[in-house]
Enzyme design. Structure first.
Site, PDB file in Angstrom:
ATOM      1  N   VAL A  16      -9.825   0.492  12.713  1.00  0.00           N
ATOM      2  CA  VAL A  16     -10.081   0.530  14.149  1.00  0.00           C
ATOM      3  C   VAL A  16     -11.446   1.097  14.520  1.00  0.00           C
ATOM      4  O   VAL A  16     -12.122   0.551  15.401  1.00  0.00           O
ATOM      5  CB  VAL A  16      -8.913   1.257  14.877  1.00  0.00           C
ATOM      6  CG1 VAL A  16      -8.873   2.755  14.569  1.00  0.00           C
ATOM      7  CG2 VAL A  16      -8.969   1.018  16.354  1.00  0.00           C
ATOM      8  N   VAL A  17     -11.890   2.162  13.866  1.00  0.00           N
ATOM      9  CA  VAL A  17     -13.153   2.783  14.286  1.00  0.00           C
ATOM     10  C   VAL A  17     -14.324   1.835  14.035  1.00  0.00           C
ATOM     11  O   VAL A  17     -15.145   1.584  14.930  1.00  0.00           O
ATOM     12  CB  VAL A  17     -13.369   4.138  13.563  1.00  0.00           C
ATOM     13  CG1 VAL A  17     -14.768   4.679  13.862  1.00  0.00           C
ATOM     14  CG2 VAL A  17     -12.305   5.144  13.990  1.00  0.00           C
ATOM     15  N   TYR A  35       0.841  -1.200   0.000  1.00  0.00           N
ATOM     16  CA  TYR A  35       0.000   0.000   0.000  1.00  0.00           C
ATOM     17  C   TYR A  35       0.878   1.254   0.000  1.00  0.00           C
ATOM     18  O   TYR A  35       0.709   2.145  -0.846  1.00  0.00           O
ATOM     19  CB  TYR A  35      -0.885  -0.022   1.241  1.00  0.00           C
ATOM     20  CG  TYR A  35      -1.916   1.083   1.299  1.00  0.00           C
ATOM     21  CD1 TYR A  35      -3.006   1.095   0.442  1.00  0.00           C
ATOM     22  CD2 TYR A  35      -1.812   2.113   2.234  1.00  0.00           C
ATOM     23  CE1 TYR A  35      -3.964   2.108   0.510  1.00  0.00           C
ATOM     24  CE2 TYR A  35      -2.763   3.118   2.303  1.00  0.00           C
ATOM     25  CZ  TYR A  35      -3.839   3.108   1.446  1.00  0.00           C
ATOM     26  OH  TYR A  35      -4.788   4.104   1.530  1.00  0.00           O
ATOM     27  N   ASP A  43       3.285  -1.485  12.309  1.00  0.00           N
ATOM     28  CA  ASP A  43       2.171  -0.587  12.627  1.00  0.00           C
ATOM     29  C   ASP A  43       2.752   0.746  13.140  1.00  0.00           C
ATOM     30  O   ASP A  43       3.507   0.754  14.108  1.00  0.00           O
ATOM     31  CB  ASP A  43       1.339  -1.256  13.727  1.00  0.00           C
ATOM     32  CG  ASP A  43      -0.047  -0.672  13.868  1.00  0.00           C
ATOM     33  OD1 ASP A  43      -1.004  -1.426  13.687  1.00  0.00           O
ATOM     34  OD2 ASP A  43      -0.167   0.521  14.171  1.00  0.00           O
TER      35      ASP A  43
HETATM   36  N1  UDP Z   1      -6.203  -1.355  15.790  1.00  0.00           N
HETATM   37  C1  UDP Z   1      -6.597  -1.960  16.986  1.00  0.00           C
HETATM   38  N2  UDP Z   1      -7.654  -2.804  16.963  1.00  0.00           N
HETATM   39  C2  UDP Z   1      -8.374  -3.082  15.844  1.00  0.00           C
HETATM   40  C3  UDP Z   1      -7.984  -2.468  14.619  1.00  0.00           C
HETATM   41  C4  UDP Z   1      -6.890  -1.625  14.634  1.00  0.00           C
HETATM   42  O1  UDP Z   1      -5.989  -1.725  18.031  1.00  0.00           O
HETATM   43  O2  UDP Z   1      -9.338  -3.861  15.924  1.00  0.00           O
HETATM   44  C5  UDP Z   1      -5.077  -0.414  15.804  1.00  0.00           C
HETATM   45  C6  UDP Z   1      -4.005  -0.705  14.747  1.00  0.00           C
HETATM   46  O3  UDP Z   1      -3.064  -1.628  15.251  1.00  0.00           O
HETATM   47  C7  UDP Z   1      -3.428   0.686  14.532  1.00  0.00           C
HETATM   48  C8  UDP Z   1      -4.610   1.625  14.775  1.00  0.00           C
HETATM   49  O4  UDP Z   1      -5.569   0.866  15.497  1.00  0.00           O
HETATM   50  O5  UDP Z   1      -2.434   0.966  15.482  1.00  0.00           O
HETATM   51  C9  UDP Z   1      -5.237   2.124  13.495  1.00  0.00           C
HETATM   52  O6  UDP Z   1      -5.455   1.014  12.670  1.00  0.00           O
HETATM   53  P1  UDP Z   1      -6.279   1.077  11.324  1.00  0.00           P
HETATM   54  O7  UDP Z   1      -6.286  -0.290  10.759  1.00  0.00           O
HETATM   55  O8  UDP Z   1      -7.596   1.735  11.571  1.00  0.00           O
HETATM   56  O9  UDP Z   1      -5.511   2.082  10.367  1.00  0.00           O
HETATM   57  P2  UDP Z   1      -3.982   2.478  10.114  1.00  0.00           P
HETATM   58  O10 UDP Z   1      -3.889   3.865  10.624  1.00  0.00           O
HETATM   59  O11 UDP Z   1      -3.074   1.554  10.883  1.00  0.00           O
HETATM   60  O12 UDP Z   1      -3.797   2.345   8.656  1.00  0.00           O
END
Ligand code: UDP
Length: 312
Positions: free
Chosen positions: A186-187, A144, A272
């Site tokens: 995450v959201v 990506y 991450d």
């Molecule tokens: N994350 C989490 N639990 C979840 C999904 C994501 O703790 O169920 C964390 C993930 O490890 C990252 C952050 O939330 O640190 C944001 O993740 P996301 O996949 O939304 O987007 P990113 O900013 O990493 O592309």
């Protein structure tokens, strides 16, 4: 009335953009292969005579006479873009070439939906557009990150070599209605988990940070960027600089839903990023004082209501 092509128009952001462009009185051609988008997101637009829906993959050339192109097509959730990494690279790189060729031949203005992921796991905080980033070129996120970085390079070089009128926006974490329940970000994960009375899954200890932008603020920023003078090419960061830890986000989702869900800590994913926050000085200056208007609590409530209705 402008004729506008939106690739990835049935996706989370694309569907909001299509709706806004239609409301502004434009004709919109929405192109999607439904890999991470959904017809449900745009079904309410289908009867609009100014809306055309085309099932197409951007990795195949596409020909149409339009005034503007918004190139959004690409899975954006880490879970989804890592499922088929080669396809993710093809979508970013070959998709960008196909859309830039279209812009070149039709003289259309073209915007690339780039990403804060071009900064990788940033060592500069907050991230200004001048920061070159810290990306692992062979890591799990590289399909990506490098795909989007290559697309940016293609855009600036089509601009230099072929005089194509380009705009690049770097989109930071965005949330809102029309995210798929299984999106994986995450959201949506946290909201779906609490609405199903399941534990909230925090990856790592939750001290990593993100800055969450509500989708309406992003769409406003993108449209303003498209309407800037020709010499404004970007890249320009579009994001909300209010930074939260993932633990804080989990606590906020629990509070707003009154849920009894417990928090479960899982393994921290490879590569991450530990922190992310946009410097939006440039957007404020170039986009007539643009800045996000929707606070996280308000945006989360809208998104919670959306998922509540969806899951009834
Ligand atoms: N994350 C989490 N639990 C979840 C999904 C994501 O703790 O169920 C964390 C993930 O490890 C990252 C952050 O939330 O640190 C944001 O993740 P996301 O996949 O939304 O987007 P990113 O900013 O990493 O592309």
């Amino acid at each position: 009335m402008k004729k506008i092509l939106v690739t990835g128009g049935a996706g989370f952001i694309g569907s909001h953009l299509c709706e806004r462009l239609l409301n502004d009185g434009n004709e919109v051609i929405c192109l999607d292969n439904y890999s991470s988008g959904s017809k449900d997101n745009i079904i309410h637009l289908i009867d609009n005579p100014c809306f055309v829906l085309v099932h197409h993959d951007v990795t195949m050339p596409f020909s149409i006479d339009v005034d503007e192109i918004y190139n959004l097509a690409c899975p954006a959730s880490p879970v989804q873009y890592q499922c088929n990494p080669v396809s993710t690279i093809r979508t970013s790189v070959i998709g960008a070439i196909n859309m830039l060729e279209l812009a070149k031949t039709t003289n259309a203005k073209i915007m690339q939906a780039s990403t804060s992921e071009v900064y990788g796991d940033p060592e500069v905080h907050p991230q200004p557009e001048t920061y070159w980033g810290n990306v692992n070129p062979i890591g799990v996120r590289s399909c990506y990150d490098e795909g989007k970085r290559c697309a940016e390079s293609l855009f600036v070089n089509y601009h230099k070599q072929n005089n194509v009128d380009i705009k690049i926006v770097r989109i930071f974490n965005t949330y809102g209605p029309n995210m798929l329940p299984n999106d994986g970000r995450v959201v949506s994960n946290f909201i779906v988990q609490v609405l199903q009375d399941k534990p909230i899954t925090i990856y790592g200890d939750g001290s990593q940070t993100r800055s969450f932008q509500y989708v309406d603020d992003l769409v406003e920023g993108m449209i303003r960027m498209m309407n800037t003078p020709d010499d404004v090419t970007g890249p320009v960061n579009i994001g909300n600089p209010n930074e939260f830890s993932i633990l804080e986000l989990a606590q906020m989702v629990i509070e707003l839903t009154g849920s009894k869900s417990k928090i479960e800590f899982r393994e921290f994913p490879e590569d991450d990023p530990m922190q992310r926050k946009p410097d939006i000085t440039m957007a404020f200056e170039l986009l007539n004082g643009w800045q996000p208007k929707v606070q996280l609590k308000e945006g989360l409530l809208n998104t919670i209501n959306y998922f509540r209705r969806l899951m009834l």
